[in-house]
Design an enzyme around this catalytic site. Sequence first.
Site, PDB file in Angstrom:
ATOM      1  N   ASP A 116       0.855  -1.206   0.000  1.00 17.10           N
ATOM      2  CA  ASP A 116       0.000   0.000   0.000  1.00 17.10           C
ATOM      3  C   ASP A 116       0.887   1.252   0.000  1.00 17.10           C
ATOM      4  O   ASP A 116       0.653   2.204  -0.749  1.00 17.10           O
ATOM      5  CB  ASP A 116      -0.879   0.056   1.261  1.00 17.10           C
ATOM      6  N   GLU A 151      -8.480  21.975  -9.103  1.00 16.30           N
ATOM      7  CA  GLU A 151      -9.665  22.737  -8.715  1.00 16.30           C
ATOM      8  C   GLU A 151     -10.915  22.036  -9.254  1.00 16.30           C
ATOM      9  O   GLU A 151     -11.953  22.033  -8.637  1.00 16.30           O
ATOM     10  CB  GLU A 151      -9.600  24.158  -9.280  1.00 16.30           C
ATOM     11  N   ASP A 174      -6.518   4.448  -4.992  1.00 14.43           N
ATOM     12  CA  ASP A 174      -6.422   3.397  -3.980  1.00 14.43           C
ATOM     13  C   ASP A 174      -5.240   2.521  -4.391  1.00 14.43           C
ATOM     14  O   ASP A 174      -5.332   1.758  -5.351  1.00 14.43           O
ATOM     15  CB  ASP A 174      -7.709   2.564  -3.912  1.00 14.43           C
ATOM     16  N   THR A 214      -6.782  -5.007   0.708  1.00 17.04           N
ATOM     17  CA  THR A 214      -5.563  -5.256   1.497  1.00 17.04           C
ATOM     18  C   THR A 214      -5.725  -6.470   2.430  1.00 17.04           C
ATOM     19  O   THR A 214      -4.814  -7.281   2.562  1.00 17.04           O
ATOM     20  CB  THR A 214      -5.199  -4.004   2.323  1.00 17.04           C
ATOM     21  N   HIS A 242     -15.859  -7.118   5.889  1.00 12.45           N
ATOM     22  CA  HIS A 242     -16.443  -5.959   6.586  1.00 12.45           C
ATOM     23  C   HIS A 242     -17.964  -6.099   6.685  1.00 12.45           C
ATOM     24  O   HIS A 242     -18.697  -5.138   6.463  1.00 12.45           O
ATOM     25  CB  HIS A 242     -16.067  -4.662   5.871  1.00 12.45           C
ATOM     26  N   GLY A 268     -12.488  -6.379  -1.890  1.00 13.98           N
ATOM     27  CA  GLY A 268     -12.167  -5.343  -2.862  1.00 13.98           C
ATOM     28  C   GLY A 268     -13.358  -4.803  -3.633  1.00 13.98           C
ATOM     29  O   GLY A 268     -14.195  -5.564  -4.122  1.00 13.98           O
ATOM     30  N   LYS A 287     -15.040  -6.517  -7.123  1.00 16.53           N
ATOM     31  CA  LYS A 287     -16.477  -6.771  -7.238  1.00 16.53           C
ATOM     32  C   LYS A 287     -17.051  -6.161  -8.531  1.00 16.53           C
ATOM     33  O   LYS A 287     -17.926  -6.747  -9.158  1.00 16.53           O
ATOM     34  CB  LYS A 287     -17.202  -6.266  -5.985  1.00 16.53           C
TER      35      LYS A 287
HETATM   36  P1  AMP Z   1     -14.602  -4.944   0.987  1.00 15.16           P
HETATM   37  O1  AMP Z   1     -15.764  -5.263   0.130  1.00 15.16           O
HETATM   38  O2  AMP Z   1     -14.798  -5.351   2.424  1.00 15.16           O
HETATM   39  O3  AMP Z   1     -13.316  -5.444   0.417  1.00 15.16           O
HETATM   40  O4  AMP Z   1     -14.524  -3.366   1.009  1.00 15.16           O
HETATM   41  C1  AMP Z   1     -14.299  -2.589  -0.159  1.00 15.16           C
HETATM   42  C2  AMP Z   1     -13.369  -1.431   0.181  1.00 15.16           C
HETATM   43  O5  AMP Z   1     -13.947  -0.660   1.215  1.00 15.16           O
HETATM   44  C3  AMP Z   1     -12.023  -1.890   0.701  1.00 15.16           C
HETATM   45  O6  AMP Z   1     -11.050  -0.961   0.314  1.00 15.16           O
HETATM   46  C4  AMP Z   1     -12.170  -1.831   2.190  1.00 15.16           C
HETATM   47  O7  AMP Z   1     -10.963  -1.592   2.837  1.00 15.16           O
HETATM   48  C5  AMP Z   1     -13.130  -0.669   2.371  1.00 15.16           C
HETATM   49  N1  AMP Z   1     -13.981  -0.884   3.554  1.00 15.16           N
HETATM   50  C6  AMP Z   1     -15.227  -1.392   3.583  1.00 15.16           C
HETATM   51  N2  AMP Z   1     -15.694  -1.468   4.848  1.00 15.16           N
HETATM   52  C7  AMP Z   1     -14.710  -1.015   5.637  1.00 15.16           C
HETATM   53  C8  AMP Z   1     -14.565  -0.841   7.037  1.00 15.16           C
HETATM   54  N3  AMP Z   1     -15.549  -1.157   7.873  1.00 15.16           N
HETATM   55  N4  AMP Z   1     -13.404  -0.337   7.495  1.00 15.16           N
HETATM   56  C9  AMP Z   1     -12.408  -0.010   6.636  1.00 15.16           C
HETATM   57  N5  AMP Z   1     -12.465  -0.160   5.308  1.00 15.16           N
HETATM   58  C10 AMP Z   1     -13.595  -0.648   4.805  1.00 15.16           C
HETATM   59 MG    MG Z   2      -9.912  -0.119  -1.128  1.00 15.14          MG
HETATM   60 MG    MG Z   3      -6.616   0.410  -0.108  1.00  8.42          MG
END
Ligand code: AMP
Ligand code: MG
Ligand code: MG
Length: 272
Positions: free
Chosen positions: A51, A74, A81, A86, A162, A184, A188
């Site tokens: 990252d 501006e 990203d 990650t 998440h 990610g 998706k």
């Molecule tokens: P995911 O589908 O969980 O991979 O999330 C898609 C993107 O949103 C990734 O970059 C995740 O790091 C970010 N993301 C989603 N939910 C969270 C969370 N609760 N905290 C931090 N990052 C999140």
């Molecule tokens: Mg991300």
């Molecule tokens: Mg990231």
Amino acid sequence: MACGHTVLMRLVASAYAVAQKAGMIVRRVIAEGDLGIVEKTCATDLQTKADRLVQMSICSSLARKFPKLTIIGEELVVWVDPLDGTKEYTEGLLDNVTVLIGIAYEGKAIAGVINQPYYNYQAGPDAVLGRTIWGVLGLGAFGFQLKEVPAGKHIITTTRSHSNQLVMDCVTAMNPDDVLRVGGAGNKIIQLIEGKASAYVFASPGCKKWDTCAPEVILHAVGGKLTDIHGNALQYNKEVKHMNSAGVLATLRNYDYYASRVPQSVKNALVP
Ligand code: AMP
Ligand code: MG
Ligand code: MG
């Protein structure tokens, strides 16, 4: 598009090249064996050496080639990203990982580049590893084969790491034939455009503007739609709040079917 086609196409070409270099860095960090994992806010919000290195590489390259980017900024904003997915990267789910560079003009996402460093990593020794997908609104999206989920099938793709009750309630309300839980935002959207999933449903805050900008352009460039869970378009101007507080709803086709099934309780819980 009033921002100057020449500047935009130069920026897209540079973003393509720096995203490919970023993909090499992502692979090199794994090959060297030390991910240098740091917890940001919690155990599911991680940062690795990849990252950090990719962020530096992309930002310094673009700043060198476009010294006036902050002035153009501006109105023209680049959302990066360096490594999307990650958590999955640290767990060896390598094809979930992407590098995202999105370009917005007057608050609207208009061009995007997605590098998938480990595309084909399980496809055998002769397969070319990694790919770069890019798109510009009004021009199209390139670097993949557009495919749709068979008509009538509802395959939902959502977060793997998440999740929470709201996320699950919303997915269930879609009456899915199948649910894919993968990492990610970039990954998706690739599932949507390659016919592996019919809707990306994430009814929670957490996803940021740099997660959605490039993927949104690729999807929109081939006729899909990405909004928050209420159906509002996302804004990408410089001053905007980074967090997509009202979640994400994205489809290649049949957006209205999925939007109509978001429960009112879920909408009430997610303030834009
Ligand atoms: P995911 O589908 O969980 O991979 O999330 C898609 C993107 O949103 C990734 O970059 C995740 O790091 C970010 N993301 C989603 N939910 C969270 C969370 N609760 N905290 C931090 N990052 C999140
Ligand atoms: Mg991300
Ligand atoms: Mg990231």
